[in-house]
Each structure stands twice: as C-alpha cells, then as structure tokens.
Design a protein around this motif. Structure first.
Motif, PDB file in Angstrom:
ATOM      1  N   GLU A 139       0.846  -1.186   0.000  1.00 52.00           N
ATOM      2  CA  GLU A 139       0.000   0.000   0.000  1.00 52.00           C
ATOM      3  C   GLU A 139       0.885   1.241   0.000  1.00 52.00           C
ATOM      4  N   THR A 165      -5.807   6.532 -14.220  1.00 59.23           N
ATOM      5  CA  THR A 165      -5.717   5.252 -13.509  1.00 59.23           C
ATOM      6  C   THR A 165      -5.705   5.424 -11.990  1.00 59.23           C
ATOM      7  N   GLU A 166      -5.640   6.663 -11.520  1.00 63.63           N
ATOM      8  CA  GLU A 166      -5.610   6.894 -10.066  1.00 63.63           C
ATOM      9  C   GLU A 166      -6.909   6.417  -9.424  1.00 63.63           C
ATOM     10  N   LYS A 167      -6.783   5.670  -8.338  1.00 69.44           N
ATOM     11  CA  LYS A 167      -7.980   5.100  -7.703  1.00 69.44           C
ATOM     12  C   LYS A 167      -8.842   6.159  -7.021  1.00 69.44           C
ATOM     13  N   HIS A 168      -8.262   7.313  -6.715  1.00 77.97           N
ATOM     14  CA  HIS A 168      -9.034   8.371  -6.051  1.00 77.97           C
ATOM     15  C   HIS A 168      -9.689   9.322  -7.045  1.00 77.97           C
ATOM     16  N   GLN A 169      -9.601   9.027  -8.335  1.00 78.22           N
ATOM     17  CA  GLN A 169     -10.101   9.957  -9.346  1.00 78.22           C
ATOM     18  C   GLN A 169     -11.633  10.032  -9.308  1.00 78.22           C
ATOM     19  N   SER A 170     -12.183  11.256  -9.286  1.00 75.25           N
ATOM     20  CA  SER A 170     -13.630  11.440  -9.279  1.00 75.25           C
ATOM     21  C   SER A 170     -14.183  11.246 -10.688  1.00 75.25           C
ATOM     22  N   GLU A 171     -15.469  10.921 -10.783  1.00 81.54           N
ATOM     23  CA  GLU A 171     -16.086  10.698 -12.101  1.00 81.54           C
ATOM     24  C   GLU A 171     -16.107  11.970 -12.933  1.00 81.54           C
ATOM     25  N   GLN A 210     -12.687  12.458 -14.213  1.00 79.64           N
ATOM     26  CA  GLN A 210     -12.407  11.440 -15.233  1.00 79.64           C
ATOM     27  C   GLN A 210     -13.013  11.853 -16.561  1.00 79.64           C
TER      28      GLN A 210
END
Length: 486
Positions: A15, A214-220, A223
C-alpha cells in the motif's frame, strides 16, 4: 509480451503509505551506493522533494532535474556532485529521454506496451553499460522519481541497471492530491497549444493524462474532463478514431457533457462521417441549446453536404448566442455566396470586419463576392486590404490579378500574378493567367512560354481552359499552341 507492474513478483508494491514509510527506512539505513525507484506523478515528486529533507535530517539530499532528453547520465551526475557532500541524490525528469522512442500512434499508447519500439532508448543503453561506474564512482543513494511507464522501460530495456535496485516504491496519493494534479492539467489545457507541440511533447501529455485516469481516487467528473482533454490532444495529432474513443469514455461518466459531444462531432467530421457528426452536434445542443460552437460546427457540416439553407440557419443560431463570433459571420457569407446571394454575403463579411478589421480572409471573401457582381474596382480594393494584413496570401494576389485582367489592365495583372508565383512558384493557375495577359498583348512568345509552364504543372485542367478561352483567339492557329492543347 505485455508486462505491467504486477509482473514484479519480487517487488510487489505494498500500500502506498506503507511503501512511503518503507522508503524512508531504507534511505535512512542505506550507506554508499544504492538505486531506488519511486513511482509517482510529477506533482507528487515535487512534494516529495520538499518533504524528504524534513524527514531525514541526518543526510545531505540534493536534486538533479532534467527538462529535456539526455543520452548520458553519468557525466551530468559527476559534474553535479563534484565538490559537494551528498548522501541522497533525487533525479527527476528521466522520462524526457524516453518519449521520442514511442513510435506507435498516440491512440495505441497503453502502459506496458513496448513491442513497437524500433530501438532501445540511448539513455537506457547507457545505464546498462555504465552501471559498474555508477557503483564504483558514486557512493550515494540514487532515487529516481518516475512515472509508471518509465519504470516499465527500466525493467524491460535496462535490466542490468535495474537489477541492482535497492527497492521499488509508490508514493501515497490522496483524493486531494489527485484533484490538484488533475485540475492543474485541465487549467493548462489549450487545444491551440497542443497543435504547436512536438510528437514527443504530445506523447508526454497523453501519458500524463493516462496516469491520472488510472488513479484510484479519481472522481467521475474529473475522469470525464480528463477523457475529453485526452480526446482533444489525440485530435491535435490527427488520431481521430482514438479521440472518439476518449470522448465516448467521457460520455460514459457524464452523458450530458456537451463539450465532449461537440468535440466528438469534430472528430467524426474529420473522418468524413458527416451524418454521425450531425447526430453528435445535435446531442451537444440537446444538453446545451445556446452552445454557439456546436451551432457553428453544425453549419460547417451542413454546408459541406450542400444543405446551404440549413447551414445559414445554423450560423444564425450561433450568432444569436454569440453576436460577435466573426468566424460564424464569415462562414455565413461563404454559404450565401454559394447560393449566389452576393449582396447578402457582402453584408455578412462587413459584419466580420466590424468585429475584426484585420481579418484577411473576410476581406478576400468580400472581394470574391464583388467579383461575382462584376464590381472589379471594389473587388481590387478588398483584395488590397487582405494583402495589407497578409502579404503572402497568394489567393488574394491571384484574384486581384484576375480583376485587373477583367478591367484590361494587363501589365498590373501580370505584376499581381508575379506576386502569386513569388510565394507559390508551382501555382499553375497564375502561370496560365499570365499567359492569357501576354496573349492579349500580342506577346506570343511569352504567352506560349508561360502556357507551357502551366501545362507542365497541370496539363489536363489547363488544356480544357485553353480550348475555349477567348484570350488565345489570336494565337489559336499557332503550331506550338495546337501541340499543347492536343
């Protein structure tokens, strides 16, 4: 082969927060030579550069930044650390040495694809070959701050160097950091600037956007915006199919995203898929009825399809919502001239010139409409204005010459055609027009000489013109003329 980060069975990334603490411990413990590879975005790298000296007070830390491609790392490092006490050297910007080796189409770039490379980047050959010198001459910890695609390059194209790694780490991200990076990129976005970028710079931008996507915290919402921006960037590289795929991704996140619908229509138009483009513009206008750019683009497609009245109506809608949109006034004038409504076309061009007096194309188009009305003196004045603002505008010089020819001012016409040929030496129309002028003056030798030049550049079209052109009535029985038009 399609390697990705998960292939490193001995370097599986923990992590990010845990990885960051592992990195700190490793750097604190390490003495002498060491290689550390840190996966991060450029923004995260900058934060890390500021934060690390506060975390490891007992060691001397320095930063070596690159903002352009290099083929040799050893020499810059040697010069940089000379006479300095350095324990940890952070290196940022190595990816600039990799972009030019991405030879595939931009739309095909995905993390881990290396099969289309024609050669190994010079910098990676250098690192493979010089790894012992780095170890023997630099008793310091090297920390390479890299995007994920750059680390993949090192794994697969510089394995000898990479195998000496002391560890691979991923810097932690938070939703705030991702939002900040994404917003920065979107704030800097400018399609006109994209057009000026080199292929390497465009690839850099594509990869930067793809990293953020590809960032997991990216907002829709972000995006959607990033996918739309990626589409514009791909569009600027003439990668229209790939651009459409990006716009479609944006619309999955945000179906009412009118800008994505509009840009999708532009890409379809560039592919010649006019009906689909119209459907896309209609969707943009469904969600944003006052979106003047979509009305304008719709007008362009309708005009190309020969739907002139509908095109005018579309430009009128654009002007309803943006009255000073000079390009819409100009295009509206072009359609009106296509309909032979030249007086209305001139009025439309006059509106352009109220808004943008130095718009040379509007002056040119205005002159063209005046030509159609037989108002040659006014047409010449309009072409002169176009040339005042764009001296090398060869079409204006050519049409100016034709207007002078129509007035019987052949010497001035020839001078105008000479200006065309100064800027466009292979303009067959200008050579043909000069031949016409010389023929009317009775200068048979010059007329035939210029006509031969025109025929050499475009025999088929010039032959058709010459067969019925009254300018050549005086030399029609000449053997050289007859030989030309056969």
């Amino acid at each position: 082969m399609n390697p990705n980060l998960s292939d490193w069975d001995d370097d599986l990334l923990p992590e990010p927060e845990e990885a960051y603490q592992d990195l700190l411990r490793a750097l604190k413990r390490k003495s002498g030579f060491g290689l550390f590879f840190v996966q991060c975005t450029p923004g995260e790298a900058d934060k890390f550069i500021v934060k690390l000296p506060q975390e490891i007070l007992q060691k001397k830390i320095a930063v070596l930044r690159f903002v352009e491609s290099i083929d040799n790392l050893y020499q810059p490092v040697a010069e940089f650390i000379k006479d300095k006490q350095i324990d940890i050297l952070l290196i940022k910007g190595l990816e600039y040495s990799l972009y030019k080796y991405e030879k595939r189409k931009f739309g095909e770039i995905t993390e881990g694809q290396f099969s289309n490379l024609t050669s190994v980047p010079h910098i990676l050959n250098h690192l493979n070959q010089q790894r012992e010198r780095f170890r023997d001459d630099f008793p310091i910890s090297f920390v390479f701050l890299l995007r994920s695609f750059s680390i993949n390059y090192l794994i697969h194209r510089a394995p000898d160097f990479f195998d000496w790694r002391s560890g691979v780490f991923e810097l932690p991200t938070t939703p705030e950091v991702v939002d900040e990076e994404s917003t920065r990129l979107l704030d800097e976005a400018d399609y006109e600037e994209y057009l000026k970028l080199s292929p390497e710079q465009k690839i850099e931008k594509v990869l930067e956007i793809q990293d953020l996507l590809t960032e997991k915290h990216q907002s829709e919402n972000l995006q959607a915006s990033l996918q739309c921006e990626l589409g514009k960037l791909l569009h600027s590289a003439d990668e229209f199919e790939a651009a459409i795929a990006s716009y479609d991704q944006a619309l999955k996140f945000q179906p009412d995203y009118h800008d994505a619908w509009n840009n999708r229509g532009n890409a379809l138009y560039n592919l010649g898929r006019n009906e689909e483009a119209i459907t896309s513009y209609d969707q943009a206008l469904k969600f944003q009825p006052d979106y003047h750019l979509a009305w304008f683009n719709l007008g362009i497609v309708l005009n190309n399809l020969g739907c002139f009245e509908e095109a005018i109506a579309s430009y009128d809608q654009a002007l309803k919502f943006q009255p000073d949109y000079h390009d819409a006034w100009n295009n509206r004038g072009i359609v009106l001239r296509n309909l032979r409504r030249n007086e209305e076309a001139i009025a439309s061009y006059d509106q352009v010139l109220k808004i943008k007096p130095d718009y040379h194309r509007a002056w040119y188009n205005r002159g063209y409409a005046l030509d159609d009305l037989g108002r040659n003196e006014e047409a010449i004045a309009s072409y002169d204005q176009a040339l005042k603002f764009q001296l090398d505008y060869h079409r204006a010089w050519n049409n100016r010459g034709i207007a002078l020819y129509n007035l019987g001012r052949n010497e001035e016409a020839i001078a105008s055609f000479d200006q065309v040929l100064k800027f466009q030496p292979d303009d067959y129309q200008a050579w043909y027009n000069k031949a016409c002028c010389y023929a009317l003056q009775g200068n048979i030798e010059q007329a035939l000489k210029k006509l031969e030049k025109a025929f050499n550049l475009n025999r088929e079209e010039c032959s058709e013109w010459a067969k019925s052109d009254s300018s050549f009535d005086g030399i029609r029985q000449n053997e050289r003329f007859q030989a030309l038009i056969q």
